[in-house]
Design an enzyme around this catalytic site. Structure first.
Site, PDB file in Angstrom:
ATOM      1  CG  ASP A 219     -19.328-153.977  48.257  1.00  0.00           C
ATOM      2  OD1 ASP A 219     -18.922-152.963  47.422  1.00  0.00           O
ATOM      3  OD2 ASP A 219     -19.947-154.964  47.702  1.00  0.00           O
TER       4      ASP A 219
HETATM    5  C1  BGC Z   1     -20.316-154.008  44.551  1.00  0.00           C
HETATM    6  C2  BGC Z   1     -18.731-154.344  44.411  1.00  0.00           C
HETATM    7  C3  BGC Z   1     -18.147-153.449  43.532  1.00  0.00           C
HETATM    8  C4  BGC Z   1     -18.185-152.086  44.219  1.00  0.00           C
HETATM    9  C5  BGC Z   1     -17.299-151.215  43.794  1.00  0.00           C
HETATM   10  C6  BGC Z   1     -20.427-152.479  44.910  1.00  0.00           C
HETATM   11  O1  BGC Z   1     -21.626-151.938  44.875  1.00  0.00           O
HETATM   12  O2  BGC Z   1     -21.053-154.794  45.254  1.00  0.00           O
HETATM   13  O3  BGC Z   1     -18.826-155.594  43.668  1.00  0.00           O
HETATM   14  O4  BGC Z   1     -16.714-153.896  43.360  1.00  0.00           O
HETATM   15  O5  BGC Z   1     -19.400-151.553  44.271  1.00  0.00           O
HETATM   16  O6  BGC Z   1     -17.554-150.627  42.524  1.00  0.00           O
END
Ligand code: BGC
Length: 737
Positions: A283
């Site tokens: 993530d």
């Molecule tokens: C979130 C994810 C997301 C990623 C990219 C993160 O802050 O937890 O769910 O896919 O950002 O945008």
């Protein structure tokens, strides 16, 4: 529904069966990957493991082209649109040494440009094929804009509505969650994600993210092996079995070990047990965050831990690239592991069809976005997601021919909020508000008035007067209250689930006019709305309905659509009841009003405000004649359960028949009921249908003391119901083999 049964079957079986079937990539792809890897420098290899973030407007940052040209950047997130993606792709395919195409990722969660209802709402439809179709349309639009990899579905089970991200998943139940995770994966990827209109899906957040302590986002997660396997993993397994091309590591710790550096999750379960051969992306900056977690001493350490644990691609932070060479020299990471991660990335690029078709056609982008057919599908999906929570004396539906209708409340004119939390490339100007939807739905002689009354979060009541006056002058008032889009979703945990600001006071002020009114809730999580549940004549849960959310609300309010959604998550009476979910285990001292020393609160009932599976209709239904195909089976046997559902009212409508199982006496105490199948059917007045469900051994299996699935001989109770309480019961005996 057979497909859904199968999902579960695979889900349980594969918990102990290593490497269940996932279509193996054709051997020539593996050969081509091998040939590429053999030509790559270490810097180029590490470059493929790097993912960087584009600008908010969807364009690449200036450094991206420089990095791609040197083979130092393999993928981006948020760069989208045919022009922006083609431009960067040209650099990768025409100007870099090895011409490896660039992979464009984006959070296409519930729509790209045409926005569908938020996932929690979609789950309330109990219509996985509908969710599959929504994901298919999202993929069609997103791929036309160059996006080949989505960060969805979110497969996290969520049982704590304080956690804002309950909006992104399918709610509290592993069976329902599995059905939706599989359907969404299939919708994004199709049979073959390399098709021009499909993209790679990502099961996220691996794992346990929904169990954040106290519902506070990113917080510590501590789950027993049993709870992990019974509740939190099945939707991920379903996504994996549906072919999900990637997994994303979660931000949280799991039993003390951050998920991004957790070999038990990333290696033992995902690769060894489940045989996953896709790509694992961290993530956003989660690798770097290993330092703040207190697991890594510094960036070098963070890179080593994450990479060696099984994270393949680093999103946004750059520790792999900055420290990979030194780590390798020091022997702290291995070439074999780098090549494995690289192979996973290159395989994903093949699977996304990038080597065959790196570019997109701008004309296709212009054609695909917001097609009328996509809007129609979004409107249907939104209407099917709605849950009629309460309807006293036929308050709903409203007549289209009323003289005057007032649409009031801070969300009556909302457009951005209707798009929910992951609006992709959606634009507020594409969205039709509830007010506008009502205007279009009423007959030409009906006057529609409006007043906001207040804003969502603020405490000022200056606007009440205008809203009350509008209600007083109207034949019926629709009050639209709830959360604005930014009160649900990531980093949007709340310690109170009440209607924010003065919205409840606004509803009470409208109620005091004595004129007819109904309440529409727009929100991304269960709310504690006990006053509304007792007093509002009509109460409709509309979630965040997307681009066509407004017309869909009007469809339901005026009876063009008969609501048939059911809650995919329990609505508590108060925050003090959390965690509250339908599949609770019995206690040794079940609730007994007359006995103090039983399991209860001194100041609140145990029961929720609205239970899992609840949802009303403008018609009524009755279940009858539950029959099992056999009353005794062997542990390896299966059994059918048939039940008749009849529309006993005067309108065509939908019922969701739910099949629950309880193992009465088991070596490990079992929940009072567990959902094992369901079916949404449409019936005309007086029409009935006989539904047959099939219960396989996996549906009767429990996890034993060693957390291994097993069907234990003994008595089972099979329940067919229209929510998670009551229903018709039948006894089943599993005889010792
Ligand atoms: C979130 C994810 C997301 C990623 C990219 C993160 O802050 O937890 O769910 O896919 O950002 O945008």
């Amino acid at each position: 529904m057979r497909a859904k049964v199968l999902v579960l079957v695979l889900g349980v079986v594969a918990l102990c069966a290593p490497g269940a079937a996932q279509a193996a990539p054709p051997p020539d792809i593996e050969q081509r990957i091998g040939a590429l890897v053999a030509q790559m420098t270490l810097a180029e290899k590490l470059g493929q493991l790097q993912q960087l973030d584009g600008l908010a407007d969807g364009t690449a940052r200036p450094e991206h082209a420089r990095l791609v040209r040197r083979g130092r950047l393999g993928s981006t997130l948020n760069v989208r649109g045919a022009a922006a993606t083609n431009a960067l792709q040209r650099v990768a395919v025409e100007q870099s040494r090895l011409k490896i195409p660039h992979l464009f990722a984006f959070d296409v969660v519930h729509g790209y440009r045409t926005i569908f209802p938020v996932p929690l709402g979609e789950a309330a439809s109990w219509d996985p094929p509908g969710a599959e179709d929504a994901a298919r349309i999202a993929a069609r639009e997103a791929t036309a804009a160059g996006v080949r990899w989505t960060f969805a579905p979110m497969a996290d089970i969520a049982r704590d509505p304080r956690w804002g991200r309950v909006v992104e998943g399918a709610g509290e139940d592993p069976y329902l969650g599995s059905a939706f995770a599989a359907a969404r994966t299939r919708g994004f990827q199709g049979e073959d994600p390399s098709a021009a209109d499909r993209m790679l899906a990502t099961a996220k957040h691996w794992a346990g993210y929904g169990a954040a302590e106290a519902g506070r986002d990113y917080n510590d997660v501590d789950l027993s092996e049993r709870e992990l396997r019974e509740v939190y993993l099945p939707p991920f397994k379903a996504a994996r079995d549906a072919g999900a091309g990637s997994f994303m590591t979660a931000f949280n710790t799991l039993n003390g070990v951050p998920a991004t550096g957790n070999p038990y999750l990333l290696r033992s379960i995902l690769r060894d047990e489940w045989g996953f051969d896709g790509v694992v992306v961290s993530d956003y900056t989660a690798v770097l965050e290993l330092i703040k977690h207190g697991m890594a001493a510094d960036e070098v350490d963070a890179a080593r831990i994450a990479l060696m644990a099984g994270t393949d691609v680093e999103m946004v932070s750059r520790t792999f690239n900055e420290h990979g060479q030194a780590l390798l020299r020091a022997g702290a990471i291995t070439v074999a592991r780098i090549d494995e991660a690289l192979g996973n990335v290159l395989r994903a690029k093949y699977r996304a069809g990038l080597f065959a078709r790196p570019y997109v056609d701008p004309a296709r982008e212009r054609r695909e976005l917001l097609r009328p057919a996509h809007r129609r599908a979004a409107r249907r999906a939104a209407a099917r997601s709605m849950v009629l929570l309460r309807n006293e004396d036929g308050a709903l539906p409203l007549r289209r021919t009323l003289g005057r209708v007032a649409v009031v409340g801070p969300l009556a004119r909302a457009r951005k909020s209707l798009m929910g939390t992951w609006w992709g490339d959606g634009r507020p100007q594409d969205v039709t508000s509830v007010l506008e939807g009502v205007r279009r739905a009423v007959s030409s002689g009906t006057e529609v008035t409006s007043a906001d009354g207040c804003t969502v979060p603020c405490h000022n009541t200056r606007g009440f007067g205008a809203a009350v006056a509008a209600a007083r002058a109207a034949d019926a008032t629709v009050v639209v209250v709830g959360e604005s889009y930014d009160l649900s979703g990531e980093a949007a945990s709340r310690s109170s689930l009440d209607l924010p600001g003065r919205q409840l006071d606004l509803v009470k002020a409208i109620a005091r006019t004595g004129k007819p009114y109904v309440v529409v809730l727009m929100n991304g999580r269960p709310l504690t709305v006990e006053w509304l549940a007792r007093n509002a004549p009509g109460l409709l849960e509309a979630w965040f309905g997307g681009t066509e959310g407004g017309p869909a609300v009007a469809d339901v309010l005026f009876g063009r659509v008969n609501p048939g959604g059911k809650l995919p998550i329990t609505f508590p009476r108060s925050v003090g009841q959390i965690p509250i979910h339908y599949d609770a285990r019995p206690t040794g001292r079940p609730f007994d009003k007359a006995n103090k020393y039983t399991s209860k609160y001194l100041d609140s009932p145990n029961t929720p405000l609205y239970r899992f599976g609840h949802g009303l209709s403008y018609t009524t239904f009755a279940l009858s004649n539950l029959r099992l195909g056999a009353t005794t089976i062997a542990p390896t046997g299966s059994v059918t359960a048939s039940v008749t559902v009849r529309n006993t009212g005067r309108r065509t409508g939908d019922e969701v028949v739910q099949l629950y199982v309880r193992d009465r006496v088991a070596s490990v105490s079992q929940p009072l009921r567990r959902l094992r199948d369901f079916r949404r059917v449409t019936l005309r007045p007086g029409q009935s249908r006989r539904l047959t469900f099939s219960l396989e051994p996996e549906d009767l299996a429990i996890f034993d003391a060693d957390v291994k699935p097993v069907v234990e001989p003994g008595r089972f109770v099979i329940t067919a119901a229209t929510d998670s309480r009551g229903g018709l019961r039948a006894g089943l005996t599993v005889a010792a083999g």
